[in-house]
Every structure is written in structure tokens, then in C-alpha cells.
Design a protein around this motif. Sequence first.
Motif: not given
Length: 158
Positions: A17-36
Motif C-alpha cells: 500500500e505504500l506505493r513507493n515502488f515502480e512495480k510490485i509483484y506479490v506471491y501469496d497462497r491466498i490472493s488478496k484484492d490489492i489493485p496495482g
Amino acid sequence: MTVLIIGMGNIGKKLAELRNFEKIYVYDRISKDIPGVVYLNEFQVPPDVSTVVECASPEAVKEYSFQILKSPVNYIIISTSAFADEVFRERFFNELKNSPARVFFPSGAIGGLDVLSSIKDFVENVRIETIKHPKSLGLDLKGKTVVFEGSVEEASKL
């Protein structure tokens, strides 16, 4: 900076949620709904990632570290209790010797010092610097001052 966040619990979610990155990849076994963010369906370290932040669990550290250590990334491990497992700890530090990755163990809880103490034979140098307001330590001081300086063993007894 492009980051891969492993685990979307409280820490991972706040980081994303900080949005301080050019691009954010996420790996989580349970997908969360975070846009972007770009969700990975299976674990991998995309080639454009410069930093991997593990904030899932000690089991995730054990499961994904050896793949991460093959990449030239900054690897920040939050779940340091994974290193209480002697077999894993020895294998990790042996692999790290020839790894292009740089590994960081952030401090923030005195419990982390116990883990560092348990791996002292595998680490040449650790420096931890914490800055706190004097009142949070029950002190009435003006300006910066050193309150403690010493070994991990001494600090873990405080």
C-alpha cells in the motif's frame, strides 16, 4: 525499484500500500484484492525484481530462499525464526557463500537478536543501530546519546 513481496498479511499489505515502488509483484497462497500489484500464480523471482521481501512465515523462508539466493537481489527476511532450524540454517549460509543475493535481517524486536546469536558462527559481522526517543526508554535526555553498545549476547540479556 521493483519488489517482490512474499506474503500479504499485515506487513506485506502495508508494504504494498505504500506505493513507493515502480512495480510490485506479490506471491501469496491466498490472493488478496490489492489493485496495482502483479500477482504471481506460482513462485518465481521475475528478472526485473531488485528486492525480495519475505513477510509470510518461517516455512516460506525455508521453501523459497534457495530459489531467491540464485538471483542478484536484495533479500529481506522478516521471519527470522526460520533460522532456529539448524539444518536449514547451515544449508542457507553455505548457499549464501556463492550467491549473488544480498541478505538482510531487519531488526525491530529483541527476539531477532536471539536468532542472530544462534547463527554467529556463520556471520562475520552484524551491526544493528536503533534510534528511539529517550522517553520511550524511560530516560530524560537531550540530544543523541548511546544507551547501549555491545555484543548480541549482552543485548539479548537486557
